[in-house]
Design a protein around this motif. Structure first.
Motif, short mmCIF file in Angstrom:
data_model
loop_
_atom_site.label_atom_id
_atom_site.label_comp_id
_atom_site.label_asym_id
_atom_site.label_seq_id
_atom_site.Cartn_x
_atom_site.Cartn_y
_atom_site.Cartn_z
N ASN A 147 1.04 -1.24 0.04
CA ASN A 147 -0.06 0.18 -0.07
C ASN A 147 0.84 1.23 0.06
O ASN A 147 1.24 1.70 1.07
CB ASN A 147 -0.72 -0.06 1.20
N HIS A 148 1.17 1.75 -1.14
CA HIS A 148 1.90 2.83 -1.27
C HIS A 148 1.47 4.09 -0.63
O HIS A 148 0.18 4.11 -0.50
CB HIS A 148 2.24 3.31 -2.99
N SER A 149 2.46 5.01 -0.43
CA SER A 149 2.11 6.05 0.45
C SER A 149 0.99 6.91 -0.24
O SER A 149 -0.13 7.65 0.23
CB SER A 149 3.32 7.04 0.32
N ALA A 150 0.99 7.29 -1.58
CA ALA A 150 -0.11 7.91 -2.24
C ALA A 150 -1.26 7.40 -2.21
O ALA A 150 -2.16 7.95 -2.05
CB ALA A 150 0.60 8.41 -3.74
N ASP A 151 -1.24 6.04 -2.45
CA ASP A 151 -2.77 5.26 -2.37
C ASP A 151 -3.14 5.40 -0.99
O ASP A 151 -4.51 5.59 -0.82
CB ASP A 151 -2.37 3.88 -2.64
N VAL A 152 -2.41 5.28 0.00
CA VAL A 152 -3.05 5.40 1.40
C VAL A 152 -3.66 6.75 1.74
O VAL A 152 -4.85 6.90 2.26
CB VAL A 152 -2.01 5.27 2.56
N ARG A 153 -2.88 7.70 1.13
CA ARG A 153 -3.37 9.10 1.43
C ARG A 153 -4.85 9.35 0.57
O ARG A 153 -5.71 10.03 1.13
CB ARG A 153 -2.48 10.21 0.96
N ARG A 154 -4.95 9.05 -0.54
CA ARG A 154 -5.88 9.11 -1.15
C ARG A 154 -7.07 8.18 -0.50
O ARG A 154 -8.42 8.81 -0.58
CB ARG A 154 -5.84 8.44 -2.86
N ALA A 155 -6.91 7.11 -0.15
CA ALA A 155 -7.86 6.23 0.71
C ALA A 155 -8.30 7.18 1.72
O ALA A 155 -9.71 7.01 2.30
CB ALA A 155 -7.38 4.87 0.65
N VAL A 156 -7.33 7.69 2.60
CA VAL A 156 -7.89 8.57 3.82
C VAL A 156 -8.68 9.77 3.49
O VAL A 156 -9.79 9.72 4.09
CB VAL A 156 -6.67 8.77 4.55
N VAL A 157 -8.47 10.20 2.52
CA VAL A 157 -9.14 11.59 2.00
C VAL A 157 -10.53 11.17 1.83
O VAL A 157 -11.67 11.44 1.98
CB VAL A 157 -8.66 12.18 0.98
#
Length: 266
Positions: free
Chosen positions: A65-75
């Motif tokens: 779970n790459h950083s950018a993917d996690v951040r998008r999922a959190v938003v």
């Protein structure tokens, strides 16, 4: 990470911080759907949790779970929480599986705080890698404090708790799972968890919640269990979680002391 949200809690009843939770839908072995994630969120609020660092597995045998993917999922998930009027704030994080080149992967990692002063790391369940000490030193040179996830369930640490003592004595921290302390993983794990607490070998308690059926939060009951051990423990663990999410040093750690090998099985 807007850490102001984690410090303005005077009028908020659900002020507990959960630093380890698999609440994001459909990205690891935690919540399987948005509906499940919203149900987890409501359960968290009912336990007094107001702030969760979402920590999907990263770099283990099954999940990346790459950083950018996690951040998008959190938003996206925070938007769903707001729409559902669930008073819960989610921050991005990862439960990073330990591997030898972790120090080279820092740009793709997310800490438990905005500046990655703290990084949640997971050992293989059956062992403590020989390179862990050197890797932790490399992280410390980057001003990153590793936090060892659920050491009470690591087979090697169970057999030889001195391994954990050495990590803590050298500046690492460790996170205990709430379910372990309240007996959800059995009597021996509960006893060992209590030993780790009283010997200062864990500094944070978190849910590691995956789903409602058998991996629930249990965080409120865990704080009651801390009170049963010593009335001073609950406030220390509570403040430790808040300091970590804000990237601050811990002010009141319990002094680390070694555990006699196999003492908790007697």
């Amino acid at each position: 990470m807007d850490t102001d949200k984690a410090t303005t809690t005077a009028t908020r009843k659900n002020s507990l911080v959960d630093l380890h939770c698999h609440i994001l839908p459909g990205i690891d072995d935690g919540s399987k759907s948005l509906a499940d994630s919203l149900a987890l969120a409501r359960a968290a609020v009912s336990e007094g949790i107001g702030y969760i660092v979402a920590t999907p597995h990263h770099l283990d045998r099954h999940f990346v779970n790459h950083s950018a993917d996690v951040r998008r999922a959190v938003v996206a998930f925070q938007h769903e929480l707001d729409q559902a009027q669930i008073p819960l704030t989610i921050y991005p994080g990862q439960e990073v599986h330990l591997n030898g080149d972790l120090a080279k992967r820092l740009p793709d990692l997310i800490g438990l705080d905005a500046n990655m002063n703290y990084l949640l790391v997971e050992f293989p369940h059956e062992e403590v890698p020989q390179y862990a000490e050197e890797l932790f030193f490399e992280l410390s040179c980057q001003n990153i404090t590793p936090i060892i996830a659920h050491p009470e369930r690591n087979a090697r640490i169970i057999k030889d708790p001195s391994l954990l003592y050495e990590f803590i004595n050298n500046g690492a921290l460790a996170q205990l799972t709430a379910t372990s302390l309240v007996g959800g993983f059995g009597r021996k794990t509960k006893k060992f968890s209590e030993e780790l607490i009283t010997h200062g070998l864990v500094q944070i308690i978190a849910s590691d919640a995956h789903m409602l059926k058998n991996r629930q939060f249990a965080l409120r009951d865990a704080y009651f269990a801390l009170d049963d051990l010593d009335r001073s423990y609950g406030p220390i663990f509570y403040q430790n979680s808040r300091h970590i999410i804000n990237g601050e040093p811990l002010n009141h750690p319990i002094a680390a002391a070694p555990i006699e090998k196999h003492h908790f099985f007697k």
